[in-house]
Design a protein around this motif. Structure first.
Motif, PDB file in Angstrom:
ATOM      1  N   ASP B 215       0.831  -1.209   0.000  1.00 27.33           N
ATOM      2  CA  ASP B 215       0.000   0.000   0.000  1.00 27.33           C
ATOM      3  C   ASP B 215       0.864   1.258   0.000  1.00 27.33           C
ATOM      4  N   VAL B 216       1.913   1.212   0.828  1.00 22.52           N
ATOM      5  CA  VAL B 216       2.835   2.358   0.857  1.00 22.52           C
ATOM      6  C   VAL B 216       3.436   2.549  -0.529  1.00 22.52           C
ATOM      7  N   VAL B 217       3.901   1.451  -1.124  1.00 26.88           N
ATOM      8  CA  VAL B 217       4.519   1.525  -2.450  1.00 26.88           C
ATOM      9  C   VAL B 217       3.516   2.051  -3.468  1.00 26.88           C
ATOM     10  N   TYR B 218       2.278   1.564  -3.386  1.00 23.34           N
ATOM     11  CA  TYR B 218       1.251   2.014  -4.336  1.00 23.34           C
ATOM     12  C   TYR B 218       1.115   3.539  -4.313  1.00 23.34           C
ATOM     13  N   TYR B 219       0.950   4.093  -3.123  1.00 25.36           N
ATOM     14  CA  TYR B 219       0.755   5.546  -3.036  1.00 25.36           C
ATOM     15  C   TYR B 219       1.991   6.311  -3.505  1.00 25.36           C
ATOM     16  N   LEU B 220       3.170   5.777  -3.182  1.00 26.59           N
ATOM     17  CA  LEU B 220       4.389   6.455  -3.627  1.00 26.59           C
ATOM     18  C   LEU B 220       4.521   6.398  -5.150  1.00 26.59           C
ATOM     19  N   VAL B 221       4.129   5.274  -5.729  1.00 23.74           N
ATOM     20  CA  VAL B 221       4.218   5.146  -7.185  1.00 23.74           C
ATOM     21  C   VAL B 221       3.255   6.119  -7.865  1.00 23.74           C
ATOM     22  N   VAL B 222       2.015   6.183  -7.340  1.00 28.38           N
ATOM     23  CA  VAL B 222       1.056   7.130  -7.921  1.00 28.38           C
ATOM     24  C   VAL B 222       1.623   8.550  -7.834  1.00 28.38           C
ATOM     25  N   THR B 223       2.182   8.891  -6.677  1.00 28.27           N
ATOM     26  CA  THR B 223       2.770  10.219  -6.502  1.00 28.27           C
ATOM     27  C   THR B 223       3.853  10.467  -7.547  1.00 28.27           C
ATOM     28  N   TYR B 224       4.746   9.470  -7.688  1.00 25.30           N
ATOM     29  CA  TYR B 224       5.860   9.648  -8.611  1.00 25.30           C
ATOM     30  C   TYR B 224       5.376   9.802 -10.050  1.00 25.30           C
ATOM     31  N   VAL B 225       4.487   8.907 -10.446  1.00 18.69           N
ATOM     32  CA  VAL B 225       4.020   8.932 -11.834  1.00 18.69           C
ATOM     33  C   VAL B 225       3.329  10.268 -12.150  1.00 18.69           C
ATOM     34  N   ALA B 226       2.476  10.721 -11.226  1.00 18.19           N
ATOM     35  CA  ALA B 226       1.743  11.973 -11.471  1.00 18.19           C
ATOM     36  C   ALA B 226       2.706  13.157 -11.538  1.00 18.19           C
ATOM     37  N   LEU B 227       3.720  13.175 -10.676  1.00 20.32           N
ATOM     38  CA  LEU B 227       4.679  14.283 -10.700  1.00 20.32           C
ATOM     39  C   LEU B 227       5.535  14.234 -11.961  1.00 20.32           C
TER      40      LEU B 227
END
Lengths: 309, 240
Positions: B215-227
């Protein structure tokens, strides 16, 4: 300092600038002159690394604006047509922010901000919120942000737009004060401002460079000995015929039997011109020496259909 | 670090203008009302359950807060014509995006911090584990960071703040509703959609006080991809 070759920029299908080429050397103050929509801002945006060109090459201080933009950005100060100001900051805070953004060390920041404020006459408003400043002061803050980090090249896009006559004179002094320390490229559609401040002019029309040089060079190029402006009542063709022996004639306006013309002839010939007009049976309504030489060159380059002898 | 410089200016702009406070105040009030009416209300329940419900409602409000906080980030620079200042300065586009995002995140964290009084209220009248609260807040921050990054992307795309808010909201709703798609598609697509959903599979563990790496990785990945996408939008803008 700046080499531009074949610079072209398309917005969709429309070419804003086409095949521009010019060079500017170190320490020059260059006026970039053109009517609204001629492509001045687009060119300056490319030089300011805000916009990428469609084709062509721009090299500033040895660095290409496309492949080496980061290096270029460290050497320029750019004032866009709308000053990029943050309303909620004070003048001092804003200039400090910009200085740090452009890599001025925190040790030098205060003195650089002080110098920039000194040069642009902002000392008194150092602590004031930008949102409370008048238009004239906002323009000055715009100039101050462009020079706060002492860039080699200053690009000012219409720094005098919207200023009142007194502010224009002050801004002109500010720009003149920059000479020597920076290479300056300043655009305008107002002639006097440019002719009195700049070493050399680039005249752009419909996206193309139509002339460049000093005021004298331009005048010589255009074969200009000055102009005489006339307004008369009578037949247009007859008027042109009569006046042609003094020099090339341009018809500025012709309607309802009224004709306004510009004759490329020395203003000293005004008495002879008057006699000729009256002798030809035309009613002379106005006779004047042409507006500043530069103005007429500019107008000739940018509109006015020519009737050549 | 230029990104921090941009973040500092942006954050001070939030703190100086009224809009930031208004956003926090309104959403905080609504969050409190929901907490009072639904988490605390109804039949008597155990403290852990109340806390879980608090995180449930807060997660929704955190996403809403992210949309409103992020809408100004890049769209406002474009609206007021300050973007050329950043473009002509020696900055990388990623510094601009990162700075903006960090400022938004700091302001969002301020909002999240303000909700802390609700778990404290639960603590007064019941028993809560510190771990549960910490996990829940980590979840809120991660969810907020992902939503804020999507909001930054929306703000990079849009011409003005209103459009930015709408664009981001649409993207976030689409991300959240992925789990509905999961219910009507077949395997293996169903699993993919389910895992993509912004809330459905990834937030409930935090709500219950559990931290899973995925879950932590999921949110970090979404953050990274969007940025990353926002950075690309800024780059592309120079061509127009």
């Amino acid at each position: 300092m700046i080499q531009v070759e074949g610079l072209t920029k398309y917005y969709g299908e429309h070419a804003a600038i086409r095949d521009l080429a010019f060079t500017i050397s170190q320490g020059e103050v260059i006026g970039f002159l053109g009517l609204n929509g001629a492509g001045k801002s687009t060119t300056l945006k490319v030089l300011g690394c805000v916009l990428l060109p469609t084709s062509g090459r721009v090299v500033i201080d040895g660095h290409d604006v496309v492949s080496n933009a980061h290096e270029v950005r460290q050497r320029i100060g750019y004032l866009p047509d709308v000053p990029p100001l943050y309303e909620e900051m004070t003048v001092g805070e804003y200039l400090t922010y910009v200085a740090q953004l452009r890599g001025v060390t925190s040790r030098d920041t205060a003195s650089r901000v002080g110098e920039a404020e000194e040069k642009t006459g902002l000392r008194d408003v150092h602590g004031e919120l930008i949102s409370t400043l008048s238009h004239g002061y906002r323009q000055r803050v715009g100039v101050a942000q462009a020079l706060v980090h002492k860039p080699a090249l200053l690009i000012l896009d219409e720094p005098t737009s919207g200023l009142d006559p007194r502010q224009i004179v002050e801004m002109r002094d500010v720009i003149r004060g920059l000479k020597g320390a920076h290479t300056v490229l300043v655009s305008s559609h107002i002639l006097p401002e440019i002719s009195q401040t700049c070493d050399r002019l680039l005249i752009i029309h419909k996206g193309m460079l139509v002339a460049q040089g000093t005021e004298e060079e331009l005048a010589a190029q255009m074969g200009g000995r000055g102009t005489i402006e006339l307004e008369l009542r009578g037949d247009r063709a007859r008027a042109v015929e009569v006046l042609q022996r003094f020099g090339a004639v341009e018809v500025d306006r012709a309607s309802d039997g009224l004709v306004a013309l510009t004759v490329r002839a020395s203003p000293d010939q005004r008495p002879q011109v008057a006699q000729a007009v009256v002798g030809a049976g035309l009613d002379l309504l106005r006779l004047d020496q042409g507006a500043g030489q530069l103005e007429s060159i500019f107008l000739r380059l940018t509109h006015g259909q020519e009737v050549r002898a | 670090m230029k990104a921090l410089l941009i973040a500092r200016r942006e954050l001070s702009a939030y703190l100086r203008t009224l809009s930031g406070y208004v956003i926090i105040a309104v959403i905080l009030a609504l969050n409190g009302l929901f907490f009072n009416a639904y988490a605390l209300g109804g039949a008597s329940k155990r403290s852990a359950e109340v806390l879980s419900q608090f995180f449930y409602y807060s997660s929704g409000f955190t996403v809403v807060a992210s949309v409103f906080i992020s809408m100004r980030l890049l769209a406002e620079e474009r609206q007021t014509g300050t973007l050329p200042l950043l473009y002509s300065s020696p900055l990388r586009d990623r510094d601009i995006v990162l700075g903006k995002f960090l400022a938004g995140l700091a302001f969002l964290a301020l909002y999240v911090l303000c909700t802390l009084y609700m778990p404290l209220l639960v603590l007064v009248n019941g028993k809560v584990s510190f771990g549960h609260v910490a996990a829940g807040y980590l979840g809120l921050l991660l969810l907020g960071s992902a939503s804020l990054a999507v909001g930054t992307f929306g703000s990079a795309l849009a011409r003005n703040q209103l459009l930015a808010a709408i664009t981001s909201a649409v993207m976030l709703v689409a991300l959240i509703l992925c789990w509905l798609l999961a219910r009507i598609t077949e395997q293996p697509l169903a699993d993919v959609f389910s895992a993509m959903s912004l809330w459905n599979q990834h937030f409930p563990p935090f709500q219950a006080g559990l931290i899973h790496v995925r879950d932590v990785v999921y949110y970090l990945v979404v953050t990274y991809v969007a940025l990353f996408a926002s950075t690309r939008v800024l780059e592309a803008r120079r061509w127009r």
